[in-house]
Design a protein around this motif. Structure first.
Motif, short mmCIF file in Angstrom:
data_model
loop_
_atom_site.label_atom_id
_atom_site.label_comp_id
_atom_site.label_asym_id
_atom_site.label_seq_id
_atom_site.Cartn_x
_atom_site.Cartn_y
_atom_site.Cartn_z
N VAL A 83 0.84 -1.19 0.00
CA VAL A 83 0.00 0.00 0.00
C VAL A 83 0.87 1.24 0.00
O VAL A 83 1.89 1.30 0.68
CB VAL A 83 -0.96 0.00 1.22
CG1 VAL A 83 -0.18 -0.06 2.53
CG2 VAL A 83 -1.87 1.22 1.21
N ALA B 166 -1.77 7.26 -0.19
CA ALA B 166 -3.19 7.02 -0.52
C ALA B 166 -3.59 7.64 -1.86
O ALA B 166 -4.70 8.13 -2.01
CB ALA B 166 -4.09 7.55 0.60
N LEU C 130 -4.15 3.03 -4.45
CA LEU C 130 -5.29 2.29 -3.92
C LEU C 130 -5.79 1.25 -4.91
O LEU C 130 -6.16 0.14 -4.53
CB LEU C 130 -6.42 3.27 -3.56
CG LEU C 130 -6.17 4.15 -2.33
CD1 LEU C 130 -7.30 5.15 -2.15
CD2 LEU C 130 -6.01 3.29 -1.07
N GLY D 185 -8.10 3.32 2.94
CA GLY D 185 -7.97 1.99 2.38
C GLY D 185 -8.90 0.97 2.99
O GLY D 185 -9.31 0.01 2.33
#
Length: 239
Positions: free
Chosen positions: A118, A122, A127, A164
């Protein structure tokens, strides 16, 4: 003095032997994916064993994992729960930050084990990549372990869930099992580790279909069930 010696012994045994274990990781995939995952679980078990027999850290489990693939949303206070939960859940796919997957050899080993990376920034592209990797893991019938607050926190801290979480919950349509824990009291982010008990509390599963707000509220409360507010500063006494 005794605890200082415990910490020194742990550093020598766990980290000292982890180096050849990681260096030997490229051999395991030659025998297949299962062998690679078993190899990684053996390392996790070694870490938990060292914590128990050298540091005096004991695990107590309340509740239990469910008997089907799920999203396990856990509190994150130390490295310890990444080892212990991997054992308790039986080779789950683990969501981890991209920086760890870039560590030479170690990152390669984690990808062969099967992780979801990840981008903590973000970004939309990051994502989407996380979702693709998570969907591939679900197709294998594996559970996913992730830390929805995004990073390690000190005991008493309860930051909001990262975006997430909502994406995984909505896209994968798996039940979410919240996991509260209190490892930070014995394995602080900085400073010496201490003997004691770490509790892992598996909460009731949250089924798919709730709104984002409902799911986040239930999971956030459940993973923080063992938290106590940090002590007030003396300067705040008259506020």
């Amino acid at each position: 003095m005794r605890n200082a010696l415990r910490n020194l012994a742990f550093q020598i045994v766990f980290y000292g032997l982890s180096v050849p274990i990681v260096l030997g990781a490229p051999i395991a995939p030659l025998f297949g994916t299962r062998a690679m995952r078993a190899y990684c679980m053996a390392w996790a078990g070694f870490g938990v064993w060292c914590a128990r027999h050298i540091l005096g850290i004991v695990v107590r489990v309340e509740g239990a994992p469910i008997e089907r693939p799920a999203l396990y949303a856990a509190k994150h206070q130390s490295m310890f729960e990444t080892l212990a939960l991997a054992q308790l859940l039986g080779t789950p796919t683990i969501v981890m930050k991209q920086e760890l997957a870039r560590i030479p050899l170690w990152g390669w080993a984690t990808r062969r084990y099967g992780v979801v990376t990840v981008d903590r920034g973000a970004s939309a592209r990051g994502l989407r990549g996380m979702m693709r990797e998570a969907e591939a893991a679900v197709r294998e019938g594996r559970s996913i372990l992730f830390f929805p607050e995004g990073t390690r926190v000190r005991p008493g801290e309860t930051p909001p869930l990262r975006s997430g979480f909502a994406g995984l919950y909505r896209a994968l349509k798996l039940p979410v099992v919240p996991v509260a824990l209190d490892s930070g009291h014995v394995w602080p982010r900085r400073g010496p580790k201490r003997p004691g008990t770490v509790t892992f509390r598996f909460g009731p599963s949250v089924e798919p279909g709730l709104s984002r707000g409902e799911a986040e509220a239930v999971v956030h409360a459940a993973i923080n069930a063992l938290e106590t507010p940090p002590p007030r500063r003396i300067a705040d006494a008259d506020d």
